[in-house]
Scaffold this motif. Sequence first.
Motif, PDB file in Angstrom:
ATOM      1  N   LYS A 436     -18.351 -34.342  81.423  1.00  0.00           N
ATOM      2  CA  LYS A 436     -16.960 -34.797  81.369  1.00  0.00           C
ATOM      3  C   LYS A 436     -16.125 -33.801  80.542  1.00  0.00           C
ATOM      4  CE  LYS A 436     -16.258 -39.173  81.050  1.00  0.00           C
ATOM      5  NZ  LYS A 436     -16.185 -40.562  80.521  1.00  0.00           N
ATOM      6  N   GLN A 437     -16.697 -33.368  79.406  1.00  0.00           N
ATOM      7  CA  GLN A 437     -15.995 -32.394  78.574  1.00  0.00           C
ATOM      8  C   GLN A 437     -15.794 -31.077  79.334  1.00  0.00           C
ATOM      9  OE1 GLN A 437     -14.733 -32.808  75.354  1.00  0.00           O
ATOM     10  NE2 GLN A 437     -15.184 -34.950  75.835  1.00  0.00           N
ATOM     11  N   ALA A 438     -16.794 -30.704  80.121  1.00  0.00           N
ATOM     12  CA  ALA A 438     -16.711 -29.447  80.888  1.00  0.00           C
ATOM     13  C   ALA A 438     -15.596 -29.520  81.923  1.00  0.00           C
ATOM     14  CB  ALA A 438     -18.053 -29.160  81.567  1.00  0.00           C
ATOM     15  N   GLU A 439     -15.474 -30.678  82.578  1.00  0.00           N
ATOM     16  CA  GLU A 439     -14.407 -30.845  83.566  1.00  0.00           C
ATOM     17  C   GLU A 439     -13.031 -30.751  82.928  1.00  0.00           C
ATOM     18  OE1 GLU A 439     -15.685 -34.560  85.427  1.00  0.00           O
ATOM     19  OE2 GLU A 439     -15.970 -33.443  87.303  1.00  0.00           O
ATOM     20  N   GLU A 440     -12.889 -31.336  81.739  1.00  0.00           N
ATOM     21  CA  GLU A 440     -11.616 -31.269  81.029  1.00  0.00           C
ATOM     22  C   GLU A 440     -11.285 -29.830  80.627  1.00  0.00           C
ATOM     23  OE1 GLU A 440     -11.531 -33.926  77.741  1.00  0.00           O
ATOM     24  OE2 GLU A 440     -11.878 -35.730  78.963  1.00  0.00           O
ATOM     25  N   MET A 441     -12.307 -29.121  80.143  1.00  0.00           N
ATOM     26  CA  MET A 441     -12.096 -27.713  79.782  1.00  0.00           C
ATOM     27  C   MET A 441     -11.681 -26.897  80.998  1.00  0.00           C
ATOM     28  SD  MET A 441     -15.387 -27.036  77.288  1.00  0.00           S
ATOM     29  CE  MET A 441     -15.666 -28.041  75.829  1.00  0.00           C
ATOM     30  N   ARG A 442     -12.312 -27.174  82.137  1.00  0.00           N
ATOM     31  CA  ARG A 442     -12.001 -26.447  83.349  1.00  0.00           C
ATOM     32  C   ARG A 442     -10.566 -26.696  83.793  1.00  0.00           C
ATOM     33  NH1 ARG A 442     -14.259 -27.725  89.358  1.00  0.00           N
ATOM     34  NH2 ARG A 442     -13.641 -25.761  90.363  1.00  0.00           N
ATOM     35  N   SER A 443     -10.147 -27.945  83.718  1.00  0.00           N
ATOM     36  CA  SER A 443      -8.791 -28.273  84.141  1.00  0.00           C
ATOM     37  C   SER A 443      -7.758 -27.643  83.210  1.00  0.00           C
ATOM     38  CB  SER A 443      -8.603 -29.795  84.164  1.00  0.00           C
ATOM     39  OG  SER A 443      -8.761 -30.349  82.857  1.00  0.00           O
ATOM     40  N   LEU A 444      -8.090 -27.582  81.897  1.00  0.00           N
ATOM     41  CA  LEU A 444      -7.190 -26.935  80.940  1.00  0.00           C
ATOM     42  C   LEU A 444      -7.096 -25.439  81.207  1.00  0.00           C
ATOM     43  CD1 LEU A 444      -8.100 -28.772  77.622  1.00  0.00           C
ATOM     44  CD2 LEU A 444      -5.941 -28.918  78.886  1.00  0.00           C
ATOM     45  N   ASN A 445      -8.227 -24.868  81.610  1.00  0.00           N
ATOM     46  CA  ASN A 445      -8.239 -23.443  81.922  1.00  0.00           C
ATOM     47  C   ASN A 445      -7.334 -23.152  83.115  1.00  0.00           C
ATOM     48  OD1 ASN A 445      -9.903 -22.835  79.846  1.00  0.00           O
ATOM     49  ND2 ASN A 445     -11.785 -22.762  81.066  1.00  0.00           N
TER      50      ASN A 445
END
Length: 445
Positions: A436-445
């Motif tokens: 879940k954290q990885a998906e959020e980081m990806r979307s922020l990127n």
Amino acid sequence: MKITLPYKVEQIIRTIQGAGFDAYAVGGCIRDSILGRTPSDWDITTSARPEEVKKLFPRTVDTGIRHGTVTVMIQKEGFEVTTYRIDGEYEDSRHPKEVTFTANLTEDLKRRDFTVNAMAYNDKEGLIDVFGGMKDIEEKIIRCVGEAAERFSEDALRVMRAVRFSAQLGYTIDEKTKDAIKELAPTLKNISAERIQTELIKIAVSPNPDYLRIAYETGVTKAIFPEFDRMMETEQNNPHHCYCVGEHTLTAMKRIKADKVLRLAMLFHDIGKPDTLTEDEEGIFHFYGHPEAGAVMTKDILKRLKFDNDTTDQVSRLVKFHDYPIPLTPKGMRRAVFKIGEDLMPCLFLVKQADMLAQSGYMREEKQEELEKLQSIYRQVLEEKPCVSLKMLAVTGNDLIALGMEPGKEIGEILNRLLQIVIDEPAYNEKEYLLKQAEEMRSLN
């Protein structure tokens, strides 16, 4: 004097004697036997020529046939058997241009480096000691056979070997021998880095690593390791220190166990100090940034001396982090383990301890107490088995690819960011949470 020869050595000597030739165990194995040590190998010298030795044994190897050496194989063990010889002119400070075989044992012993290494023995004649090796053992002296300058001119590495034997045995070096070392130390430039490295390691892991001071006093380090001379000539006007940088280094080497990586780490830990010295308004010396500068220098020097990559990496990392301030908290310790490396943390505590014991007594109790607290926290962290590396993370690069991420730099960056989250809070090392954290980081990127 009675020396107990190994059965296989005795068997080789008796076989050669039975054919009408002389044969003796010779060199370091005799020295070590006299000292009550177990020799690492046994060399044999003989009046028989190499071709005559080969005829006497079913299995031999021509390891140095040009210089008279044949390796006799007994089962799977090899023993070097060398014909008595007289060395010709030396042209490269290492190898004789030619050798002449002789039937005279004394002539053979005459070409050897030090008196303690120039003794021979067999059960029939006992100890052969032409040059006073026993006397020098009793008086604890390293002395060249014959003229020291001649011996060092034959093989320049003997200059370092004199210091090495002195350190290993705790012996002093004879004054004439020492004078010849001073004169001929510059010829070490003719010796390969690999051979220099071997002798340096032997000095470092010896019972007396501080005898490296002799190498400094005789000009040996100036020829092979000039950075050490700068340490010996750099004072530390600071309440935490009572020695110059070099003497502090030698003392620290004595305060740590005789392990190659650990002793080298102490040898190099303050090598960056001469280049980072500053003085404040009160005349106190400081060395800000010396661990980082020293780590760079350490890598360069170890590469110059042809050390292997693994040793170079471990030693330079210990140099870089030897003064690293670790917070007295589990989180701080986890971050330190990640930064420094799981493999080197136990070594780092030993380095910090040795460094402290080589300093002045200023704040010694407080430093010792802090170090013990750090070790206690480290043991606590170990018991918890936290995630401190990518291999322990609950998600992998394949998991992120499954989310639709493209293989490459982005995945590496996200994995490292996830690792930092888990290092700060180990409970977050759960696959679902991290994805879940990885998906959020990806979307922020």
